[in-house]
Scaffold this active site. Structure first.
Site, PDB file in Angstrom:
ATOM      1  N   HIS A  76     -68.996  17.296  -2.409  1.00  0.00           N
ATOM      2  CA  HIS A  76     -69.995  18.196  -2.980  1.00  0.00           C
ATOM      3  C   HIS A  76     -69.466  19.110  -4.071  1.00  0.00           C
ATOM      4  CE1 HIS A  76     -68.265  21.431  -0.561  1.00  0.00           C
ATOM      5  NE2 HIS A  76     -69.038  22.271  -1.216  1.00  0.00           N
TER       6      HIS A  76
ATOM      7  N   HIS B  15     -62.804  27.042  -4.844  1.00  0.00           N
ATOM      8  CA  HIS B  15     -63.396  25.706  -4.926  1.00  0.00           C
ATOM      9  C   HIS B  15     -62.308  24.643  -5.049  1.00  0.00           C
ATOM     10  CE1 HIS B  15     -67.074  28.046  -6.066  1.00  0.00           C
ATOM     11  NE2 HIS B  15     -67.622  27.130  -5.265  1.00  0.00           N
ATOM     12  N   ASN B  16     -61.626  24.398  -3.942  1.00  0.00           N
ATOM     13  CA  ASN B  16     -60.578  23.386  -3.890  1.00  0.00           C
ATOM     14  C   ASN B  16     -60.839  22.475  -2.691  1.00  0.00           C
ATOM     15  OD1 ASN B  16     -59.723  24.947  -1.627  1.00  0.00           O
ATOM     16  ND2 ASN B  16     -58.541  26.265  -3.020  1.00  0.00           N
ATOM     17  N   SER B  17     -59.886  21.608  -2.398  1.00  0.00           N
ATOM     18  CA  SER B  17     -60.135  20.641  -1.319  1.00  0.00           C
ATOM     19  C   SER B  17     -60.165  21.304   0.059  1.00  0.00           C
ATOM     20  CB  SER B  17     -59.077  19.537  -1.343  1.00  0.00           C
ATOM     21  OG  SER B  17     -57.802  20.034  -0.977  1.00  0.00           O
TER      22      SER B  17
END
Length: 885
Positions: free
Chosen positions: A648, A608-610
Site C-alpha cells: 500500500h 513510510h518504510n517497510s
C-alpha cells in the site's frame, strides 16, 4: 463407394454397415451366414459383441428401403444375451449425416410471451424387454422425426440413461410383465426430479373387438401421461410422437422456461403479489414477505379479504380499485396496508389484470413499493433494513428515509456504533464536524434527498422550514463528506493537520518541480533470507511466535531483521492464511516477491518504510482473524487484503500528495493530481510483480480470478487516500453499523451475528466497504497500539512532516502544514487533533463491527497520555520523568 457408410448396431452384438448410396442401388447386397441364420446386407462380425452395452444410441437419420426385412433378421440374430449384459448408457452411437436429417435436427425457436426460447432436438428413450416390430417401429419413427433416440433393454439401464440424458419422451413397453414391471419403472423415473417435465408413454397390448377397453386410471396413477395401443407401423408411431412433441413436450418446454421468470421475481426488489380472479393469493415474492412481515405459508391460499385492513384508506378506495380492475384496466395509486405487526404502511400499488382462458381475467398481478412520507419512516426502516444493501433506486429512497428517522442517532455516530467499546471516555466526546457529517443522508442520490426535504418544507412550521433551508444549503455544496475547517477560532494544529491530509494538492506553483528519487537499490545489510518459513533464524522465529497478538512489537522485528521485517512477517502471515495455496504459487515465488516489494520501500524514510508496511500487514491479519470480519469475507478477499497491506505504500517518497502536486512532480503530472501516491503504489506493485516470472505471484491463477483480485487490491489501496476519509467512514456507518445495531436491538432478533454476516456476503458492495474500512484502520492504527509503540510512531511521522516542511521552505513551495515546524511544533497537540478528527469515530465504527476492546482501551490510554502532555505544555513525546528513565 462414394460416401461414408452408415453403421447400425443390433443388440445381438453384430455390427452391420451400409453404404450411403445403397438407397440408390438396392440390389447391391452381400449375404453372410452366421450359424443357421442368413443375414442380408453388408455385415461385419465382431468379437467385441459381449462388450456392447444393453443401451444403444440410434441416431440414424434415414432408414433404408429394406428396413422391414432387415429388422426381422436383426431380431433373429438377437437373444437373451443382450439383456443379460451390464447396463450402461449410450456408449455406442451410429449416425448417418444427410441433408434431410440435418434439417430435422436443427434447433427451433419457441415464443413464450415476450421470451424467445431455443428448443433443441427432442430426445426419446425406448424401454423394451426385447427388440421386436414395436421397438423398431418407434426407432424408425424417431429417425424420421429427427429425434435423438436411445434404447434400453433393462430397468437399470433405463434409469441410468434417463439420469444421463433427461429425455423429453419415454416409451415403456407395458405389453408383458414377464420381463419387467412397466409401472415400477415409471414410478422409479417419476421419483427423480428431472422427470417432472418428461412425457411417459405406455405401449399396451391391442385388444380384440369383443374385449372391453380397460381404464387408463391405473396407468395415470403409476405416472404415465398417455397410452399407445400396440401398432408397429412406423407411421402410427411417428404420428404419436409428433403429437406428443407439439402437445405435452412443447408445453413442458414452456413451463421449464418459467423457472427463469420465478427466479427473477424472487430476486426483484419490488413486492409482487399474484391472485386469481377470486382474489385468492397464489404467489408472493420474498420482497413482499419482507415488506408485510408475513411468510409465504401464511398468505398463499388465503383470500385478500381475510387479511387485516388498514383503517387509513378512504371508504370508497377499494370500490374504485375493483371497478377498474374488473373492467380489465390497470389501477395504480397510493394505498395503506397493514403489516403482520399491526403497523400501517403507505404503498404505491400497481394492479394489472391478466386475461387468460376464454378471454376472461384469470389473475391479478400487484406490484407494491413503499410510498415515502415522514409518517412512514419508522416502518420503512424496520421492513427494509435488508433491502438497503442493494443499489436499486427505490431502495435508495427508502434508505434515505431510514437515515432521517434515526437522525437522533446520526448526530453522534458513537450512539449506534460503540456498544462494544471498552473506552467510555472516548464515547462521551462529541465533535461538531463529525456531527455535521453523520447527520447527512448519504445513502440515496443527493437530488432525491433534496426533493424529499423540499416536499417536507411545504407543511412544516416556519422554524422547521428555516432549518431545512440550512440543510439544503449544506447539501447543495460539493464537499459533502469533508468537515468545514479553517475558521479563525479553530486550533491551528488541528486545522493544519487535517487540512494538509485532506487537501487534494491543488495549490501549485508554476515553475517549481520536485522529482523524488526512487530508492531502488537500498543499502540493507545482508541478513540471509530463509529458503522456507522453517529456515527463519531462531531470534526472528521467537519474535514471530507472538505475531497474532495485537501487542506484537514491530520495532523489535525491525531491529533483529536489520530493517527487513516485511519479508519475515509476510512469510509467516501469508502461510497462516494460505496465500500460496490460493494463488497456486510456490513459497519461493512468494518469498522473492516479498523481497522485491520490500526493496522498493525507502529505508531513508522515518515513517513510510517497510516497517510501516509490515505494521499495516500485521494489523490487517489481526482484523481478518476476528469472527465477524472472517465470516463476512471470502478467501479471495483475505488474500487481496493481505497483498494490499503489503504494497500500500511501496516507493513512498516521504512526502504528501499535496507536496507532490505543489512541486509539479512527475507522478502528480502522470496521475493528474488525483490520488497521486496511492495510484503510484498500486501501479508500481503490479509492474514489479508481473515483470519477472521468478516473483510473479499471479502467474498461475486464471484470468477472471486475477481480474477480481486485482480490482480488490486496487480499491483497497486507493481507500487509504485521506481526501475521501469521511466518505468511506460514513458509508460504512450507514450501510453496516446502523442495520447491525437495529438487528441487535430488535426484540425478534435471533442469531443476528450469523444473519448479519450472511447478508454482507450476499452483497459485494458491503464486502467492499468492510475491506476499505479494514485497511484504513490498519493504516492509521498507531494511536491504538500499546503506548510505547504509539509514542515511537508519533515521533517517526512527525519527523517526516518536519522534513517536508523544511524542504518546502528551501524550495519556496507552499507550506502545506505550517504547524509541523520542528522548532515550534507540539507533537502531543498534533496527536490529539489527529485522534479527534480521524481516529475516534472511525475506530468506534470499526469496533462496533469487529469488536476490538483491546484497541479501544489502548486508544483511551494513549489519548489520556497526550492530553496530560498537552496540559503540561510539553512539546516532547514523553513526560519529563519518563524521559529520565
Amino acid at each position: 463407394m462414394g460416401c461414408a457408410p452408415s453403421i447400425h448396431v443390433s443388440h445381438s452384438g453384430v455390427i452391420y454397415c451400409r453404404d450411403s448410396e445403397e438407397s440408390n442401388s438396392p440390389h447391391q447386397t452381400t449375404t453372410i451366414s452366421q450359424g443357421n441364420t442368413t443375414l442380408h446386407g453388408l455385415f461385419v462380425k465382431t468379437d467385441a459383441a459381449d462388450s456392447i452395452p444393453s443401451v444403444l444410441a440410434y441416431q440414424s437419420r434415414q432408414p433404408p428401403p429394406s428396413a422391414g426385412p432387415r429388422r426381422k433378421e436383426r431380431r433373429e440374430s438377437g437373444g437373451a444375451s443382450a439383456r443379460s449384459r451390464t447396463p450402461h448408457c449410450c456408449s455406442v452411437e451410429a449416425e448417418t449425416q444427410t441433408s434431410s436429417s440435418s434439417a430435422k435436427a436443427t434447433a427451433t425457436e419457441v415464443q413464450v410471451g415476450p421470451m424467445r426460447l431455443t428448443q433443441y432436438p427432442i430426445q426419446v428413450l425406448l424401454v423394451f424387454a426385447k427388440e421386436d416390430n414395436q421397438s423398431n417401429g418407434f426407432w424408425w419413427a424417431c429417425d424420421r422425426a429427427g429425434y435423438r433416440c436411445n434404447v434400453a433393454w433393462t430397468p437399470e439401464s433405463a434409469l441410468e440413461c434417463f439420469l444421463d440424458k433427461h429425455q423429453e419422451i419415454i416409451v415403456i413397453d407395458h405389453r408383458n410383465s414377464k420381463y419387467f414391471d412397466a409401472e415400477d419403472i415409471c414410478r422409479s423415473i417419476r421419483a427423480m426430479e428431472p422427470s417432472q417435465h418428461t412425457v411417459i408413454l405406455a405401449v399396451v397390448p391391442r385388444i380384440s373387438a369383443d374385449q372391453e377397453e380397460t381404464s387408463i386410471l391405473p396407468l395415470l396413477d403409476a405416472g404415465f401421461d398417455r397410452q399407445f395401443m400396440e401398432n408397429s407401423s412406423v407411421t402410427a408411431c411417428y404420428n404419436e410422437l409428433v403429437q406428443i412433441e407439439h402437445g405435452e413436450v412443447r408445453s413442458q418446454f414452456k413451463l421449464r422456461a418459467c423457472n427463469a421468470v420465478f427466479t427473477a421475481l424472487d430476486h426483484c426488489q419490488e413486492a409482487v403479489e399474484i391472485t386469481n380472479e377470486d382474489h385468492v393469493i397464489q404467489y408472493v415474492n420474498p420482497a413482499f414477505e419482507r415488506m408485510m412481515g408475513y411468510c409465504k405459508g401464511e398468505l398463499i391460499g388465503k383470500e385478500l379479504t381475510e387479511l387485516p385492513k388498514s383503517d387509513k384508506n378512504s371508504a370508497d378506495l377499494l370500490d374504485n380499485i375493483n371497478t377498474f380492475i374488473k373492467k380489465g384496466k390497470e389501477w395504480q395509486g397510493v394505498y395503506y396496508a397493514r403489516r403482520k405487526s399491526g403497523d400501517s404502511i403507505q404503498q404505491h400499488v400497481k394492479i394489472t389484470p391478466v386475461v387468460g382462458q376464454g378471454g376472461k381475467i384469470r389473475h391479478f398481478v400487484s406490484l407494491k413499493r413503499l410510498h415515502y412520507t415522514n409518517e412512514n419512516n419508522k416502518q420503512l426502516y424496520k421492513s427494509h433494513r435488508e433491502d438497503k444493501y442493494t443499489g436499486d433506486n427505490s431502495q435508495s429512497e427508502s434508505g434515505s428515509n431510514k437515515c432521517k428517522n434515526r437522525r437522533k442517532d446520526s448526530v453522534d455516530v458513537k450512539s449506534v456504533t460503540s456498544q462494544s467499546s471498552d473506552a467510555p471516555s472516548l464515547q462521551t466526546r462529541r465533535y461538531s464536524s463529525m456531527a455535521r457529517i453523520h447527520s447527512m443522508t448519504i445513502e440515496a442520490p443527493i437530488t432525491k434527498v433534496i426533493n424529499i426535504i423540499n416536499a417536507a418544507q411545504e407543511n412544516s412550521p416556519i422554524t422547521v422550514a428555516e432549518a431545512l433551508d440550512r440543510v439544503l444549503e449544506i447539501l447543495r455544496t460539493t464537499e459533502l463528506y469533508s468537515p468545514q475547517l479553517g475558521t479563525k477560532d479553530e486550533d491551528p494544529h488541528t486545522s493544519d493537520l487535517v487540512g494538509g491530509l485532506m487537501n487534494d494538492g491543488l495549490r501549485r506553483l508554476s515553475g517549481n518541480e520536485y522529482v523524488f528519487s526512487k530508492n531502488m537499490n537500498l543499502s540493507h545489510t545482508h541478513l540471509p533470507v530463509p529458503n522456507t518459513i522453517n529456515d527463519v533464524p531462531p531470534c526472528i522465529a521467537q519474535l514471530l511466535d507472538n505475531e497474532e497478538s495485537w501487542d506484537f512489537n514491530i520495532f523489535e522485528l525491525e531491529a533483529v531483521t536489520n530493517k527487513r521485517p516485511l519479508v519475515y512477517l509476510g512469510l509467516k502471515v501469508f502461510a497462516r492464511f494460505g496465500v500460496s495455496e490460493f494463488l497456486n504459487c510456490s513459497e519461493a515465488t512468494l518469498r522473492a516477491w516479498l523481497q522485491v516489494i520490500e526493496a522498493n520501500y525507502h529505508s531513508s524514510n522515518s515513517y513510510h518504510n517497510s516497517t510501516h508496511a509490515a505494521d499495516v500487514l500485521h494489523a490487517t491479519a489481526f482484523f481478518l482473524g476476528k469472527e465477524r470480519v472472517k465470516g463476512s469475507l471470502d478467501h479471495l478477499d483475505e488474500v487481496a487484503a493481505l497483498i494490499a497491506a503489503t504494497i500500500h505504500d511501496v516507493d513512498h517518497p516521504g512526502r504528501t500528495n499535496s507536496f507532490l502536486c505543489n512541486a509539479g512532480s512527475e507522478l502528480a503530472v502522470l496521475y493528474n493530481d488525483t490520488a497521486v501516491l496511492e495510484s503510484h503504489h498500486t501501479a508500481l506493485a503490479f509492474q514489479l510483480t508481473t515483470k519477472d516470472s521468478k516473483y510473479n505471484i499471479f502467474k498461475n491463477i486464471d484470468r477472471n480470478r486475477y481480474r477480481t483480485l486485482r480490482q480488490a487490491i486496487i480499491d483497497m489501496v486507493l481507500a487509504t487516500e485521506m481526501t475521501k476519509h469521511f466518505e468511506h467512514v460514513n458509508k460504512f456507518v450507514n450501510s453496516i453499523n446502523k442495520p447491525m445495531a437495529s438487528e441487535q436491538t430488535s426484540p425478534h432478533s435471533e442469531g443476528s451475528d450469523t444473519e448479519c454476516t450472511a447478508n454482507i456476503k450476499n452483497f459485494p458492495d458491503n464486502q467492499t466497504l468492510i475491506k476499505r474500512m479494514m485497511i484504513k484502520c490498519a493504516d492509521v492504527a498507531n494511536p491504538c497500539r500499546p503506548l510505547e509503540l504509539c509514542i515511537e510512531w508519533a515521533g517517526r511521522i512527525s519527523e517526516e512532516y518536519f522534513a517536508q516542511t523544511d524542504e518546502e521552505k528551501r524550495q519556496g513551495l507552499p507550506v502545506v502544514m505550517p504547524v509541523f515546524d520542528r522548532n515550534t511544533c507540539s507533537i502531543p497537540k498534533s496527536q490529539i487533533s489527529f485522534i479527534d478528527y480521524f481516529i475516534t469515530d472511525m475506530f468506534d465504527a470499526w469496533d462496533a463491527f469487529a469488536h476490538l476492546p483491546v484497541l479501544m482501551q489502548h486508544l483511551a490510554n494513549n489519548y489520556k497520555h497526550w492530553k496530560t502532555l498537552d496540559d503540561l505544555k510539553c512539546k516532547s513525546l514523553r513526560l519529563p520523568s519518563e524521559n529520565n528513565n
